[in-house]
Write a protein that holds these residues in place. Structure first.
Motif, short mmCIF file in Angstrom:
data_model
loop_
_atom_site.label_atom_id
_atom_site.label_comp_id
_atom_site.label_asym_id
_atom_site.label_seq_id
_atom_site.Cartn_x
_atom_site.Cartn_y
_atom_site.Cartn_z
N GLN A 238 -15.28 -1.95 -7.57
CA GLN A 238 -14.98 -1.11 -6.41
C GLN A 238 -14.23 -1.91 -5.34
O GLN A 238 -13.28 -1.41 -4.74
N ALA A 239 -14.66 -3.16 -5.14
CA ALA A 239 -14.00 -4.01 -4.14
C ALA A 239 -12.57 -4.33 -4.56
O ALA A 239 -11.64 -4.27 -3.74
N ARG A 240 -12.39 -4.66 -5.83
CA ARG A 240 -11.06 -4.99 -6.32
C ARG A 240 -10.12 -3.79 -6.22
O ARG A 240 -8.94 -3.94 -5.89
N GLU A 241 -10.64 -2.59 -6.47
CA GLU A 241 -9.82 -1.38 -6.38
C GLU A 241 -9.34 -1.17 -4.94
O GLU A 241 -8.17 -0.81 -4.71
N ILE A 242 -10.22 -1.40 -3.97
CA ILE A 242 -9.85 -1.26 -2.56
C ILE A 242 -8.72 -2.23 -2.21
O ILE A 242 -7.71 -1.85 -1.60
N ILE A 243 -8.89 -3.48 -2.61
CA ILE A 243 -7.88 -4.49 -2.31
C ILE A 243 -6.55 -4.15 -2.99
O ILE A 243 -5.49 -4.15 -2.35
N ASN A 244 -6.60 -3.87 -4.28
CA ASN A 244 -5.36 -3.59 -5.02
C ASN A 244 -4.62 -2.38 -4.47
O ASN A 244 -3.39 -2.41 -4.34
N ASN A 245 -5.35 -1.31 -4.14
CA ASN A 245 -4.69 -0.11 -3.62
C ASN A 245 -3.95 -0.39 -2.33
O ASN A 245 -2.80 0.04 -2.15
N HIS A 246 -4.60 -1.11 -1.42
CA HIS A 246 -3.96 -1.40 -0.14
C HIS A 246 -2.80 -2.39 -0.28
O HIS A 246 -1.75 -2.23 0.36
N ILE A 247 -2.98 -3.40 -1.11
CA ILE A 247 -1.93 -4.40 -1.28
C ILE A 247 -0.72 -3.80 -1.98
O ILE A 247 0.44 -4.04 -1.59
N ASN A 248 -0.94 -3.00 -3.01
CA ASN A 248 0.18 -2.37 -3.73
C ASN A 248 0.96 -1.42 -2.82
O ASN A 248 2.19 -1.38 -2.87
N GLU A 249 0.23 -0.66 -1.99
CA GLU A 249 0.90 0.24 -1.05
C GLU A 249 1.71 -0.55 -0.03
O GLU A 249 2.84 -0.18 0.32
N TYR A 250 1.14 -1.65 0.45
CA TYR A 250 1.84 -2.50 1.43
C TYR A 250 3.11 -3.09 0.83
O TYR A 250 4.17 -3.08 1.47
N LYS A 251 3.02 -3.57 -0.39
CA LYS A 251 4.18 -4.15 -1.05
C LYS A 251 5.26 -3.09 -1.26
O LYS A 251 6.46 -3.35 -1.07
N LYS B 132 5.80 -0.29 0.47
CA LYS B 132 6.41 0.12 1.75
C LYS B 132 7.37 -0.94 2.28
O LYS B 132 8.35 -0.62 2.96
N ASN B 133 7.06 -2.20 2.00
CA ASN B 133 7.86 -3.29 2.55
C ASN B 133 8.81 -3.92 1.53
O ASN B 133 9.45 -4.94 1.81
N ASP B 134 8.90 -3.27 0.34
CA ASP B 134 9.78 -3.75 -0.73
C ASP B 134 9.56 -5.24 -0.99
O ASP B 134 10.51 -6.03 -1.03
N LEU B 135 8.31 -5.62 -1.16
CA LEU B 135 7.94 -7.01 -1.38
C LEU B 135 7.63 -7.26 -2.84
O LEU B 135 6.97 -6.45 -3.50
#
Length: 251
Positions: A88-101, A103-106
């Motif tokens: 559950q913790a990993r899913e939270i991190i991955n979802n937010h990081i993937n969305e951030y990347k 949006k910022n084309d990273l």
């Protein structure tokens, strides 16, 4: 010696502990010798001087890392979160990081810094009278600057408790293009997520302390946690390093 825990203790549902569990430890505790820690945030070596042939109950907060530094590797093997919590913790991190990347084309590797903000009960009149302090906006900004200067690509995942005033304070004071504010989750999932971050910024309280210790990266902490000359300040050693590990960075 053998460590005993009640099988219904909450800690058994959170970590994959390899310890002896009993349905009840009441009868054992009633016959045990109680050894009381002198101060809650200071290392007290005297409480470790007991007869190991007898049943002992260590009483106190035991909040100094010096009690278990010799057994750090063994403690880390014990404090492994249950798989469902980790997932559950990993899913939270991955979802937010993937969305951030996205949006910022990273495409670069990101250094993830977990941030824990606690205010809530520290602002109660009785706690303020005791000497509790909360971290101000300026501390958060200094901590962010420290990691931004240290790493080329970093992102901050900010956690706080569901208290509406804490969430309101976070929304108003914690900002930046590289800041992601995480919604309220179960506390065990939040602690696990913080522990899975590369590095940590903590404010006050032992929840953040343990998340940082389990993360085992670079930790920045708010060093002015107690009003000078207050009752709370007297609970700590003079340099406060019985409570905060010496390799952590106080701001």
């Amino acid at each position: 010696m053998t460590l005993l825990l009640n099988s219904h203790d909450e800690i058994n549902t959170i970590f994959q502990l390899n310890v002896t569990q009993l349905r009840s430890t009441k009868s054992i505790c009633r016959s045990s010798i109680v050894i009381q820690e002198r101060l809650p945030c200071t290392y007290d070596p005297e409480i470790l001087n007991f007869d190991r042939r007898k049943v002992v109950k260590l009483k106190g907060f035991l909040q100094s890392w010096k009690y278990f530094i010799k057994y750090e590797d063994e403690i880390r093997k014990q404090f492994v979160f249950e798989r469902l919590i980790r997932d559950q913790a990993r899913e939270i991190i991955n979802n937010h990081i993937n969305e951030y990347k996205s949006k910022n084309d990273l495409h670069n590797h990101l250094t993830i810094v977990g941030v824990h903000i606690r205010r809530g009960d520290y602002l109660r009149p009785d706690n303020k009278e005791l000497g509790y302090k909360v971290a101000p906006k300026s501390y958060i900004e200094k901590a962010f600057a420290f990691f931004r200067n240290k790493f080329t690509h970093c992102v901050f995942l900010v956690f706080t408790n569901p208290n509406k005033n804490d969430i309101k304070w976070m929304e108003k004071n914690v900002k930046g293009p590289d800041v992601i504010k995480i919604g309220a989750n179960k506390r065990i999932v939040d602690m696990c997520a913080l522990s899975q971050c590369n590095h940590t910024i903590i404010t006050v309280g032992t929840f953040g302390w343990w998340a940082a210790w389990l993360s085992n990266g670079t930790t920045v902490y708010f060093k002015n946690v107690a009003v000078q000359n207050s009752q709370l300040r007297q609970y700590f050693s003079e340099d406060m390093l019985d409570f905060f590990p010496s390799q952590w960075i106080g701001l």
